[in-house]
Motif scaffolding. Structure first.
Motif, PDB file in Angstrom:
ATOM      1  N   TYR A   1       0.831  -1.220   0.000  1.00 26.75           N
ATOM      2  CA  TYR A   1       0.000   0.000   0.000  1.00 26.75           C
ATOM      3  C   TYR A   1       0.862   1.265   0.000  1.00 26.75           C
ATOM      4  N   GLN A   2       2.061   1.184   0.593  1.00 25.94           N
ATOM      5  CA  GLN A   2       2.947   2.365   0.547  1.00 25.94           C
ATOM      6  C   GLN A   2       3.452   2.591  -0.877  1.00 25.94           C
ATOM      7  N   GLN A   3       3.736   1.482  -1.570  1.00 28.46           N
ATOM      8  CA  GLN A   3       4.171   1.620  -2.969  1.00 28.46           C
ATOM      9  C   GLN A   3       3.032   2.168  -3.824  1.00 28.46           C
ATOM     10  N   GLY A   4       1.796   1.734  -3.526  1.00 26.63           N
ATOM     11  CA  GLY A   4       0.629   2.243  -4.259  1.00 26.63           C
ATOM     12  C   GLY A   4       0.527   3.764  -4.141  1.00 26.63           C
ATOM     13  N   ALA A   5       0.734   4.268  -2.928  1.00 29.71           N
ATOM     14  CA  ALA A   5       0.652   5.715  -2.699  1.00 29.71           C
ATOM     15  C   ALA A   5       1.727   6.437  -3.520  1.00 29.71           C
ATOM     16  N   ASN A   6       2.920   5.843  -3.557  1.00 28.23           N
ATOM     17  CA  ASN A   6       4.012   6.486  -4.290  1.00 28.23           C
ATOM     18  C   ASN A   6       3.831   6.410  -5.802  1.00 28.23           C
TER      19      ASN A   6
END
Ligand code: FAD
Length: 455
Positions: free
Chosen positions: A327-332
């Motif tokens: 999910y952190q990669q999704g935000a980025n």
């Protein structure tokens, strides 16, 4: 469709894909966004055990995409991606429809890996999706029902024995859940719960070996023995064949068998077939055959394509295939898609691993926070669910799920100041960047303060 039209297509609506879409909507991304998933519902996999054992509802763990994306402007298409043409910039779907893109996000996750063990794909139960959880629930209830009715002791033993293959986090969480749940279900039918056997079969000598949850092993080993039915752990045992009513395994160079109608497979993942089929050279893939991406999450040979979560590997970095990374990669990815649309500079992704959370039975879990301290038991359970609830997607969903859970589970059920120590307050403060953590910490502090005052 005209490929000149600026259109971003996201394939896979899991932690990477859904969070990319939600962040794009939140950031008023100026291009149209299409999210494609084969399922009607998002699956919050870390909470699939809570859905399976009835601790949480479907609206919390497997909410509909249509509900999550309502009002966001993101177009949701429920269809199965059949092929991806990176040269033509086209995605083909099972329905016969196809979409061209100016930017693509690969977020297909991974699939269960059976390591070519004979009969595993056909006869073992996977635990990956809502459908898997429902199928396992029906099967186990059916076995217990038959066990109650049979006079045949051998037959009853087979019906009441469950073998879980794989002593990683998923296997440990499954074993712990069943160690509490099956006796409860069986007693409710009038059965003798001490006849139930839950066996955890692990190839290596240690459970959780090489797993991100490795530091929690001593707690996990202890908690597995504290379940309503203590878990039998067989280490150094390699599953070699799975049949409908037995499992064969090798241990100390001997082949052994266990009679059971239920083998659950948690022993591995494999790279998604569509990702394996991409025209990406071997030297631009990792040892799991996943494509390498730049620190800005772009494919090395196709910079208009982003990939994240379980289906990609960031160059020169080793991140575990977990929801918190995805999910952190999704935000980025969303930030960088917006940067492209606005002609701005792309930024490398920063992922922070906050700790790990392991479910260890009903109302029981362990948390390893920043490798600094560990919390187990009911307090660990409180931190685990609280942390995940802050991550449930969209503010509306978050609010609905959070308030119901906080009210029922914490304030009415668990929150007894005599049982909850200062360590939990600290832990919740550390983890709780979100709503629940703050709420719980405040409530605890208030209760502990009230208690001090009344002394
Ligand atoms: C039971 C279980 C428990 C877990 N517990 C934890 C945990 O406690 N903590 C943690 O951090 N991680 C946990 N994980 C791992 C975590 O869930 C994954 O790392 C995370 O979901 C990866 O996100 P992703 O976006 O890469 O893939 P996913 O979330 O798997 O999403 C992939 C999406 O792609 C869709 N899709 C696949 N193929 C197609 C197709 N052909 N066409 C259209 N759509 C398709 C799927 O339907 C799915 O929605 C757990 C996983 C499981 C299975």
């Amino acid at each position: 469709m005209n490929s000149q039209v600026y259109q971003t297509v996201i394939i896979g609506g899991g932690f990477t894909g859904l969070f990319t879409a939600l962040h794009l909507a939140h950031e008023h991304y100026p291009r149209s966004v299409i999210l494609i998933d084969k399922d009607e519902r998002f699956c919050f996999k870390p909470l699939l055990y809570e859905y399976f054992d009835g601790e949480m509802d479907s609206f919390q763990v497997v909410p509909r995409f249509s509900e999550l994306l309502k009002g966001s402007g993101v177009i949701f298409v429920q269809d199965t991606v059949q092929s991806i043409d990176l040269h033509q910039k086209e995605v083909k779907l099972a329905s016969g429809n196809s979409y061209n893109y100016s930017n693509l996000v690969l977020a297909l996750g991974s699939v269960t890996g059976y390591h070519q063990v004979e009969g595993a794909r056909e006869n073992a139960f996977p635990f990956w999706t809502q459908a898997d959880a429902i199928a396992l629930d029906h099967h186990l209830r059916d076995c217990l029902q038959k066990a109650i009715q049979t006079e045949d002791v051998e037959q009853r033993r087979k019906l009441l024995t469950v073998v879980i293959v794989g002593g990683g986090a998923s296997g440990v969480e499954m074993a712990a859940t069943l160690g509490d749940l099956l006796p409860h279900w069986y007693s409710a039918l009038g059965g003798n719960s001490s006849e139930i056997r839950v066996v955890l079969l692990n190839h290596g000598q240690k459970i959780l070996d090489g797993d991100i949850n490795d530091p929690l092993r001593p707690i996990a080993e202890k908690e597995l023995q504290k379940r309503t039915i203590p878990i039998e752990i067989l280490t150094g045992a390699e599953a070699t064949a799975i049949h409908p009513n037995t499992i064969e395994y090798k241990s100390n160079n001997q082949v052994n068998t266990l009679s059971t109608y239920t083998t659950i497979w948690t022993a591995g993942t494999s790279t998604h077939p569509l990702i394996q089929d991409l025209p990406i050279p071997k030297e631009h893939r990792d040892h799991h055959n996943r494509p390498l991406v730049t620190p800005t999450m772009q494919l090395l040979d196709f910079p208009e394509v982003f990939a994240g979560g379980d289906c990609a590997a960031v160059q020169d970095s080793s991140l575990p295939p977990t929801a918190q990374v995805a999910y952190q990669q999704g935000a980025n990815i969303a930030q960088n898609l917006k940067a492209i649309a606005l002609g701005e500079e792309l930024k490398p992704v920063k992922v922070s691993i906050r700790g790990t959370l392991l479910k260890l039975g009903l109302n029981d879990a362990a948390a390893n926070l920043f490798n600094v301290f560990e919390v187990a038991g009911e307090s660990g359970h409180l931190i685990r669910q609280g942390t995940y609830l802050t991550l449930l997607p969209t503010p509306i969903h978050d609010f609905k799920a959070t308030t119901e859970w906080v009210d029922e589970e914490i304030f009415h059920h668990h929150l007894d100041p005599h049982n909850v120590g200062k360590k939990v307050v600290q832990a919740v403060e550390v983890v709780g960047a979100g709503v629940v953590g703050v709420l719980v910490a405040r409530k605890l502090l208030k209760m502990l303060g009230d208690e001090e005052k009344s002394k």
